[in-house]
Design an enzyme around this catalytic site. Structure first.
Site, short mmCIF file in Angstrom:
data_model
loop_
_atom_site.label_atom_id
_atom_site.label_comp_id
_atom_site.label_asym_id
_atom_site.label_seq_id
_atom_site.Cartn_x
_atom_site.Cartn_y
_atom_site.Cartn_z
N LYS A 54 -52.17 22.20 -29.49
CA LYS A 54 -52.71 21.23 -30.65
C LYS A 54 -52.26 19.66 -30.23
O LYS A 54 -52.53 18.86 -30.50
CB LYS A 54 -51.79 21.64 -31.73
N GLN A 98 -46.16 26.41 -37.86
CA GLN A 98 -46.64 27.47 -37.16
C GLN A 98 -46.26 28.77 -37.41
O GLN A 98 -45.07 29.22 -37.51
CB GLN A 98 -46.46 27.40 -35.62
N ASP A 121 -53.21 22.67 -43.05
CA ASP A 121 -53.59 23.88 -42.95
C ASP A 121 -54.34 24.19 -44.28
O ASP A 121 -55.12 25.28 -44.15
CB ASP A 121 -52.48 24.72 -42.73
#
Ligand code: NAD
Length: 294
Positions: A54, A98, A121
Site C-alpha cells: 500500500k 490493517q 476501507d
C-alpha cells in the site's frame, strides 16, 4: 465455450494512473496532497506485506502515506487514541487499520472509532448504512473492485440474476449491496446454504468470496455467466513456494462461463487501486471539492 479472461491487472493499472492524474490535479489546483495513514499492530507477516504494498502504491500515485507500526501488546485504548489523533490530522485523508488485530483488541470498536469521512476501507457502521441506503459513501475496496471488473464485460447489470457466495462484512455483503444498487436480483449464499451449487447455477453474475480453494466447479456455473473470483488461497506446491488459487476452479469454470476473473491477476490488484481511489475521493469530499471522475 471458452470464457473471456477479465484482466484485473490491466484495469487496476489504468485506475492507478487515473488516481495519479487526479492527485496531480489536486496538487496543482488546490495545493494539497491526499494522504493515507496505515496502522499495523503486531508482526503478522502477510499484514506487513500488504502495508508495504500500500505504501508503494501510494508513492506511485503521488499520495502521501503515513505508517504507524505498533507492538503486538498494544491496548485497545492506545489504538483508539491513535485513530482519534489521525482523525484530526489535516494531512491524513484516509485511515486504514490493517486486520487482523491481536486478540486483546476488538476490531469493531476500532473501526467505529475511525472518522467516517476518513474511513477509506468503508467498514464504519455509518458508511455500511449509507451503502445499503443507496447514499453516497466510501465503498469497501474489494467490493468496488468486483463491480468495476463486472462493468468491463457487462454494461447493463439491471435485471441480472446475481448470486454472491460468501456473506462476510468485508466482501460478500458489500458486493451484494452494490449489485442491489445496480438493480440486480440478488441472492446471498453461504456455508449454511442447502445446495449452494444449485443456487449458483441460476446466476448470470456469480461473485465468489469464501476462502475455499477451487470450491466452485464448472457444473456450478450457468453457461455464459460472468464469474468474479475473490478468493486468495495459498496452496503448497511440490516443495516449491506456495501457489495462489482462487475459490473457483478457473480451468473448469472457463469452459462454461462467458467471462471470469483469474487468481492471481483478477480482483486482487483492484483492491489496492480502489483504496487509492477512496483516499483521493475522501480528500476531495473533506474539502468540499466535487468527486474526481475515477
Ligand atoms: P470470511 O472467512 O470472512 O467469509 C467466508 C464466507 O464464505 C462466509 O460467509 C461463509 O459462510 C462462506 N463459506 C465458507 N465456506 C463455504 C462453503 N463451503 N460454501 C458456501 N459458503 C461458504 O472470508 P472473506 O474475508 O470474505 O474472504 C473470502 C476470500 O476472499 C478469502 O480467500 C480471502 O483471502 C479473499 N479476499 C480477497 C481479497 C482481495 O483483495 N482479492 C480481499 C478480501 C478477501
Amino acid at each position: 465455450m471458452t470464457a473471456t479472461i477479465i484482466d484485473g491487472q490491466a484495469v487496476a493499472s489504468r485506475l492507478r494512473l487515473d488516481v495519479a492524474e487526479a492527485a496531480a490535479g489536486l496538487r496543482a489546483r488546490h495545493r494539497f496532497t491526499p494522504g493515507l495513514a496505515a496502522i499495523l499492530v503486531g508482526d503478522d507477516p502477510a499484514s506487513h506485506i500488504y502495508v508495504r504494498n500500500k505504501r508503494r502504491a501510494c508513492a506511485d500515485a503521488g499520495l502521501a502515506s503515513f505508517e504507524h507500526h505498533l507492538p503486538a501488546d498494544t491496548s485497545e485504548a492506545e489504538l483508539l487514541n491513535l485513530v482519534d489523533r489521525l482523525g484530526t490530522d489535516e494531512r491524513v485523508d484516509g485511515i486504514l487499520v490493517q486486520l487482523p488485530l491481536p486478540p486483546q483488541i476488538d476490531p469493531r470498536r476500532i473501526i467505529a472509532g475511525i472518522d467516517p469521512a476518513k474511513d477509506v476501507d468503508g467498514f464504519h457502521p455509518a458508511n455500511i448504512g449509507r451503502l445499503w441506503s443507496g447514499e453516497r459513501t466510501l465503498i469497501p475496496c474489494t467490493a468496488q473492485g468486483c463491480l468495476i471488473l463486472l462493468r468491463t464485460v457487462c454494461h447493463s447489470l439491471a435485471g441480472a440474476e446475481a448470486v454472491v457466495l460468501g456473506r462476510s462484512s468485508i466482501v460478500g455483503k458489500p458486493v451484494a449491496a452494490l449489485l442491489l444498487a445496480e438493480s440486480c436480483t440478488i441472492t446471498i449464499a453461504h456455508s449454511r446454504t442447502a445446495d449452494a451449487a444449485t443456487v449458483c447455477r441460476r446466476a448470470d453474475i456469480l461473485v465468489v468470496a469464501v476462502g475455499r480453494p477451487m470450491l466452485v466447479k464448472g457444473d456450478w456455473i450457468k453457461p455464459g455467466a460472468i464469474v468474479i473470483d475473490v478468493g486468495i488461497n495459498r496452496l503448497s506446491h511440490n516443495g516449491a513456494g506456495p501457489r495462489l488459487v482462487g475459490d473457483v476452479d478457473t480451468v473448469d469454470a472457463a469452459m462454461i462461463a462467458g467471462a471470469i476473473s483469474p487468481v492471481p491477476g483478477g480482483v486482487g490488484p483492484m483492491t489496492i487501486a480502489c483504496l487509492l481511489r477512496n483516499t483521493v475521493v475522501a480528500a476531495c469530499r473533506r474539502r468540499g471539492i466535487s468527486d474526481p471522475e475515477l
